[in-house]
Structures are given as structure tokens and as C-alpha cells.
Design an enzyme around this catalytic site. Structure first.
Site, PDB file in Angstrom:
ATOM      1  N   LYS A 103     -41.453  -3.615  50.168  1.00  0.00           N
ATOM      2  CA  LYS A 103     -42.048  -2.319  50.491  1.00  0.00           C
ATOM      3  C   LYS A 103     -43.283  -2.030  49.635  1.00  0.00           C
ATOM      4  O   LYS A 103     -43.586  -2.768  48.705  1.00  0.00           O
ATOM      5  CB  LYS A 103     -40.993  -1.213  50.355  1.00  0.00           C
ATOM      6  CG  LYS A 103     -39.810  -1.398  51.319  1.00  0.00           C
ATOM      7  CD  LYS A 103     -40.215  -1.212  52.776  1.00  0.00           C
ATOM      8  CE  LYS A 103     -39.307  -1.880  53.798  1.00  0.00           C
ATOM      9  NZ  LYS A 103     -37.935  -1.478  53.860  1.00  0.00           N
TER      10      LYS A 103
HETATM   11  C1  LIG Z   1     -36.662  -1.390  54.685  1.00  0.00           C
HETATM   12  C2  LIG Z   1     -36.288  -0.358  55.667  1.00  0.00           C
HETATM   13  C3  LIG Z   1     -35.218   0.532  55.460  1.00  0.00           C
HETATM   14  C4  LIG Z   1     -34.233   0.527  54.332  1.00  0.00           C
HETATM   15  O1  LIG Z   1     -34.324  -0.429  53.449  1.00  0.00           O
HETATM   16  P1  LIG Z   1     -33.305  -0.712  52.268  1.00  0.00           P
HETATM   17  O2  LIG Z   1     -33.198  -2.186  52.302  1.00  0.00           O
HETATM   18  O3  LIG Z   1     -32.041  -0.011  52.571  1.00  0.00           O
HETATM   19  O4  LIG Z   1     -33.987  -0.181  51.058  1.00  0.00           O
HETATM   20  C5  LIG Z   1     -35.016   1.542  56.386  1.00  0.00           C
HETATM   21  N1  LIG Z   1     -35.790   1.669  57.463  1.00  0.00           N
HETATM   22  C6  LIG Z   1     -36.816   0.836  57.717  1.00  0.00           C
HETATM   23  C7  LIG Z   1     -37.655   1.073  58.928  1.00  0.00           C
HETATM   24  C8  LIG Z   1     -37.099  -0.213  56.831  1.00  0.00           C
HETATM   25  O5  LIG Z   1     -38.114  -1.040  57.099  1.00  0.00           O
END
Ligand SMILES: *Cc1c(COP(=O)(O)O)cnc(C)c1O
Length: 305
Positions: A103
Site C-alpha cells: 500500500k
Molecule cells: C489491501 C486491501 C484491503 C485490506 O488489506 P489488509 O490486507 O487487510 O490490510 C481492503 N480493501 C482493498 C480494496 C485492498 O486493496
């Protein structure tokens, strides 16, 4: 058009996630489709800011207000993003961010919820650590007490101090990382302007795009190959890329539970055959971005109908 997490959290509460088709261009939820999905059992709307482009929150809030629903934003892609000047994270009842390794800023694993609701914030803090009462703790901690109370069967969802330390350091770089991503997105945009086989992601004038992903759509009708073969050839040329996302309704669990057919979500089903996520990260160099642009041009040229 989202990742597994958005819908799976709903099932944790023995509730049923109801999917809504996306818009053709932004790949965000189509706000015209919300109304028809609402029943008297509906509790909340969960918009996903796909790739970091904020959803159109005004109509979403209007519908939520009319039906007494909460709005919980999935902002895993949307840091730092703005909607009509307001930062994503300060608008709805609750907004969820992810600090997973890929992210825009990361703590390795982890995330953050923002809310203006003090009661919810206290509940989230408590439930994230075994349902232990901090109030009880605070009452006694001045004396260094061992005392706590279990008020609810909670979870182990606390961010570790080590991860939080990483996060604080990352947060300072958030703006710089974003500027890099935005610059590269602009280079991509410019680089594909003369290529009718490639449609670039749009940016509405009233938003700041966080540029978590750069997702192009291949005009496959103009090509002799499909998206999968296009990705294979890109990868062979040394350009790693991915697909965000396989729409939820095409996955076995949701397909079977929801009784969904591909034609129930015609837009998501169609764009799924066309989307390619190009490399985008702040540590890329301009040379690397230009190489991706050239490689895409070469592949389009050699595979034109
Ligand atoms: C990465 C992501 C999440 C949640 O990620 P975690 O691995 O739980 O931190 C939720 N929604 C979207 C659209 C994502 O790309």
C-alpha cells in the site's frame, strides 16, 4: 471490483455482503445502482475508492441518510486522497485504511480506522485488544495497577508498537511518495495519449487521486490477443504487472453464496477482461516508467488487428 477483504469483513458479523456493479471508467461503485440493492435489512454502504480515486460520496451520503444507513469507506488505496478538498478519512462514519506491504504507506501488516464517533473509537480500541476495558485500566494505572476488566469477547487486531513506529516514519514520507506516484501517473497518461488500444484511468476534477494503482484498460477489440496474453508478453519483456481485481462475483465463494452470474454485473465482468495494472511505486525511476511505456507501445504495435 475489489479485494477479498471488503466483503469478508461483512460476513464476520453474520451479515450478507450485497455486491453492486462498478462504473466503466473509474471502476468505483456505480451510485445509480445503490438504491435498488437496499432492503429493510441493509445496514451500511461500503464504497471502495478504487486505485485511490475517491468515490462520488455526495450521492452515497444522500442515499445513506434517506435510508438510515452508515457509510464505511474502504480507503485501502486512498491515502492521501481528497474529495472536494476534504481528505478521505474525515468524511464518513468510519474509514478504513490498509498498511499492508504493497500500500501507499506500510507497516508491513496493519491498518487504521478513522471515525468522528468517540463511542465507536472507544469500542474499536477495546475490541482490537481482547475486549479489555481501558477505562478500568486508566483508573488504576496511575498506581501502576494490574487491574483490567473484560467487557466483551474481543479480537487480537492491535497494531504492534514496532509496526506503529514504522508507520510514523512512513507517514512523514507520505506526501513525497504520493508526489512520485502522481508524477509517474502523469507520464503514463501522456505516454499513452496516441494509443487508441489503451484507455488510461480518468481523474475527476473534484478529487485528488492517491494513485495507489495505475490500471489501464486494453481495447481488446483492436488487438489480436487478449488481456492474459498481453500480460504474458509484458512479463516476458521484463515488465511485471498484475490485475486488480478479479471481481468478487466471479470468485467461487461469492458466486455460490450470492447465486451470482457474470451477467448480473455486466460492467465488472466486461472490464475484468481488459484491465492491466502497470508498475507504479515511488521508487521507480523515470527511465523505468519510460521503458514500460515503450514496451506497451511495442506490444500494441506487434499485436494490432
Ligand atoms: C489491501 C486491501 C484491503 C485490506 O488489506 P489488509 O490486507 O487487510 O490490510 C481492503 N480493501 C482493498 C480494496 C485492498 O486493496
Amino acid at each position: 471490483m475489489t479485494f477479498a477483504a471488503t466483503a469478508e469483513v461483512v460476513t464476520y458479523f453474520k451479515a450478507r455482503p450485497v455486491l453492486i456493479d462498478c462504473e466503466e471508467d473509474t471502476l468505483n461503485l456505480n451510485t445509480d445502482r445503490i438504491q435498488e440493492a437496499i432492503t429493510d435489512k441493509t445496514k451500511a454502504i461500503i464504497p471502495v475508492h478504487f486505485a485511490g480515486h475517491p468515490c462520488d460520496l455526495k450521492p452515497i451520503h444522500a442515499i445513506a441518510q434517506a435510508h438510515n444507513l452508515y457509510v464505511i469507506e474502504d480507503a485501502a488505496h486512498a491515502l492521501p486522497a481528497r474529495y472536494h478538498g476534504k481528505m478521505i478519512g474525515g468524511i464518513s462514519d468510519a474509514t478504513c485504511f490498509s498498511f499492508y506491504a504493497t500500500k501507499n504507506i506500510t507497516t508491513g501488516e496493519g491498518g487504521m480506522v478513522t471515525t468522528n464517533n468517540a463511542e465507536w473509537a472507544a469500542r474499536m480500541r477495546m475490541m482490537s485488544l481482547h475486549g479489555l476495558s481501558r477505562d478500568a485500566w486508566n483508573r488504576y494505572s496511575a498506581q501502576g495497577s494490574w487491574y483490567y476488566e473484560i467487557l466483551s469477547p474481543g479480537f487480537k487486531y492491535n497494531l504492534t508498537d514496532i509496526a506503529a513506529a514504522l508507520g510514523l516514519a512512513q507517514l512523514k514520507k507520505c506526501e513525497r511518495f504520493w508526489k512520485g506516484r502522481e508524477h509517474y501517473a502523469a507520464l503514463y497518461h501522456e505516454g499513452f495519449q496516441d494509443l487508441p488500444e489503451v484507455t488510461c484511468p480518468p481523474v475527476a476534477s473534484h478529487v485528488q487521486h492517491a494513485w495507489h494503482l495505475y490500471v489501464i484498460q486494453l481495447n481488446v477489440d483492436r488487438l489480436r490477443i487478449g488481456r492474459d496474453e498481453f500480460i504474458r508478453q509484458l512479463q516476458q519483456a521484463g515488465v511485471g504487472c498484475s490485475v486488480h481485481f478479479i471481481p468478487l462475483h466471479l470468485h467461487p465463494y461469492h458466486r455460490e453464496r450470492g447465486g451470482y452470474r457474470p451477467e448480473d454485473f455486466p460492467v465488472a465482468s466486461r472490464v475484468f477482461e481488459r484491465i492491466v495494472s502497470l508498475p507504479l511505486y515511488s521508487k521507480m525511476t523515470e527511465d523505468e516508467v519510460n521503458r514500460v511505456i515503450e514496451t506497451v507501445h511495442d506490444l500494441v504495435k506487434s499485436n494490432r488487428r
